[in-house]
Design a protein around this motif. Structure first.
Motif, PDB file in Angstrom:
ATOM      1  N   ALA A  98       0.828  -1.198   0.000  1.00 53.06           N
ATOM      2  CA  ALA A  98       0.000   0.000   0.000  1.00 53.06           C
ATOM      3  C   ALA A  98       0.870   1.259   0.000  1.00 53.06           C
ATOM      4  O   ALA A  98       0.567   2.229  -0.692  1.00 53.06           O
ATOM      5  CB  ALA A  98      -0.923  -0.004   1.218  1.00 53.06           C
ATOM      6  N   ALA A  99       1.958   1.208   0.745  1.00 56.65           N
ATOM      7  CA  ALA A  99       2.845   2.374   0.812  1.00 56.65           C
ATOM      8  C   ALA A  99       3.474   2.648  -0.545  1.00 56.65           C
ATOM      9  O   ALA A  99       3.577   3.809  -0.979  1.00 56.65           O
ATOM     10  CB  ALA A  99       3.924   2.146   1.870  1.00 56.65           C
ATOM     11  N   VAL A 100       3.872   1.584  -1.235  1.00 57.45           N
ATOM     12  CA  VAL A 100       4.457   1.747  -2.569  1.00 57.45           C
ATOM     13  C   VAL A 100       3.453   2.415  -3.509  1.00 57.45           C
ATOM     14  O   VAL A 100       3.767   3.399  -4.192  1.00 57.45           O
ATOM     15  CB  VAL A 100       4.895   0.380  -3.138  1.00 57.45           C
ATOM     16  N   LEU A 101       2.247   1.892  -3.524  1.00 57.23           N
ATOM     17  CA  LEU A 101       1.217   2.425  -4.412  1.00 57.23           C
ATOM     18  C   LEU A 101       0.929   3.893  -4.101  1.00 57.23           C
ATOM     19  O   LEU A 101       0.857   4.738  -4.994  1.00 57.23           O
ATOM     20  CB  LEU A 101      -0.072   1.597  -4.279  1.00 57.23           C
ATOM     21  N   THR A 102       0.768   4.172  -2.813  1.00 63.99           N
ATOM     22  CA  THR A 102       0.403   5.522  -2.411  1.00 63.99           C
ATOM     23  C   THR A 102       1.479   6.543  -2.794  1.00 63.99           C
ATOM     24  O   THR A 102       1.175   7.630  -3.283  1.00 63.99           O
ATOM     25  CB  THR A 102       0.175   5.557  -0.890  1.00 63.99           C
ATOM     26  N   LEU A 103       2.724   6.163  -2.595  1.00 64.45           N
ATOM     27  CA  LEU A 103       3.812   7.106  -2.900  1.00 64.45           C
ATOM     28  C   LEU A 103       3.944   7.317  -4.405  1.00 64.45           C
ATOM     29  O   LEU A 103       4.215   8.433  -4.862  1.00 64.45           O
ATOM     30  CB  LEU A 103       5.130   6.611  -2.302  1.00 64.45           C
ATOM     31  N   LEU A 104       3.752   6.251  -5.175  1.00 66.84           N
ATOM     32  CA  LEU A 104       3.814   6.406  -6.632  1.00 66.84           C
ATOM     33  C   LEU A 104       2.679   7.299  -7.124  1.00 66.84           C
ATOM     34  O   LEU A 104       2.848   8.102  -8.045  1.00 66.84           O
ATOM     35  CB  LEU A 104       3.742   5.041  -7.318  1.00 66.84           C
ATOM     36  N   ASP A 105       1.540   7.150  -6.487  1.00 68.07           N
ATOM     37  CA  ASP A 105       0.399   7.980  -6.864  1.00 68.07           C
ATOM     38  C   ASP A 105       0.679   9.438  -6.529  1.00 68.07           C
ATOM     39  O   ASP A 105       0.408  10.346  -7.315  1.00 68.07           O
ATOM     40  CB  ASP A 105      -0.840   7.497  -6.096  1.00 68.07           C
ATOM     41  N   ARG A 106       1.265   9.624  -5.361  1.00 69.09           N
ATOM     42  CA  ARG A 106       1.532  10.963  -4.876  1.00 69.09           C
ATOM     43  C   ARG A 106       2.603  11.693  -5.683  1.00 69.09           C
ATOM     44  O   ARG A 106       2.468  12.843  -6.061  1.00 69.09           O
ATOM     45  CB  ARG A 106       1.991  10.831  -3.420  1.00 69.09           C
ATOM     46  N   HIS A 107       3.700  10.975  -5.952  1.00 69.22           N
ATOM     47  CA  HIS A 107       4.877  11.636  -6.520  1.00 69.22           C
ATOM     48  C   HIS A 107       5.119  11.311  -7.984  1.00 69.22           C
ATOM     49  O   HIS A 107       6.058  11.833  -8.575  1.00 69.22           O
ATOM     50  CB  HIS A 107       6.124  11.269  -5.705  1.00 69.22           C
TER      51      HIS A 107
END
Lengths: 165, 165
Positions: free
Chosen positions: A37-46
């Motif tokens: 989830a952290a990987v997905l969220t950060l890719l979405d964010r940045h």
DNA sequence: TATTGTTATACTCTATAACTATA
DNA sequence: TATAGTTATAGAGTATAACAATA
């Protein structure tokens, strides 16, 4: 500056926070643990980025990042394409399925928070968010500039200082 | 009530908090990982207690508690005496060595926080502490009373309701 | 039969170190 | 020689389930 008792109390809250984390974890789809989830969220964010960049944002070793990314790639949520500019490197990019997964995660966590924090005001939620962001920043700063003992006593000469790298 | 974007941002902060936790963990004596520290701290806070009571305070399964306690007992920081009132049960009590260990933990964490939060005001530290305590409490409450679907529609009879356990 | 603990097993997250491929 | 990333290995935390002893 707070006193020792305040710091001890804060540390206790940090420790107890694990329970909240676990509660949230139980809510997640079993296919998508918190690391994914952290990987997905950060890719979405940045946006698209390289492994090393993601590792920096996750604040974990790149070996850990590699594992999480592999898990997420296996499920088709992101793709790893070779970086034309540096063949050692790989560019990570969210897929449409990844976006869908993020939406699902967001749906679940939002619902949980809406239930648990039903009696929190808008401002209280914002305050906690701000303080936790600042906490993270304060720790980052300290890691960048660790307990320097006494500030360097400069030599009493006029000589140009040697460059210490 | 906060909106979805606020909840998403808060969740991101929760996720990023792991970095702070790891930073603190690195500071701890290798003999005393965070699980052990939590056991010691709670015993210090709440006094002698039974395993089940400690598990409740830790908010983890008793099997996990048992493991942590065993680790701490091996190091002589607490003692496990049989409960005269219930031979299934064991009473946990901090030893003098355990107290010394707590003091050492406190010394280390206090120093770290004093460095990292050097530019935080007294009130800001207190505010974060309060909000995290409330967060934990809000989650506890929700766990006690989970998403009850529609409130129970009572049968339209005068019969005494059966006792549902 | 129910409760208190313990143990066995399995899974996730993490770090260190060795290794490959490229710069 | 240094850097980007992967993999192997090991250690900590956690949960579930099976089990022992006692209530």
């Amino acid at each position: 500056m707070a006193d020792q008792a305040q710091y001890e109390e804060l540390i206790r809250q940090f420790s107890a926070f694990g329970a909240v984390k676990r509660e949230i974890g139980r809510l997640m789809p079993s296919e998508c643990p918190s690391g994914s989830a952290a990987v997905l969220t950060l890719l979405d964010r940045h946006g698209d980025m390289r492994m090393s960049n993601l590792a920096e944002l996750l604040a974990v070793d790149m070996s850990v990042t590699s594992r999480h990314v592999a898990h997420v790639v296996e499920r088709g949520w992101i793709e790893r394409s070779p970086d034309p500019a540096d063949k050692r490197s790989r560019i990570l990019r969210l897929t449409p399925a990844g976006r869908a997964q993020i939406d699902e995660l967001s749906r679940r966590t939002t619902q949980l928070l809406a239930e648990c924090l039903a009696d929190w005001s808008d401002e209280e939620v914002a305050q906690l968010t701000r303080l936790m962001a600042r906490l993270r920043a304060s720790f980052d700063d300290s890691r960048a500039a660790p307990h320097r003992p006494p500030p360097p006593v400069l030599e009493q000469t006029t000589r140009t200082p040697a460059i210490t790298k």
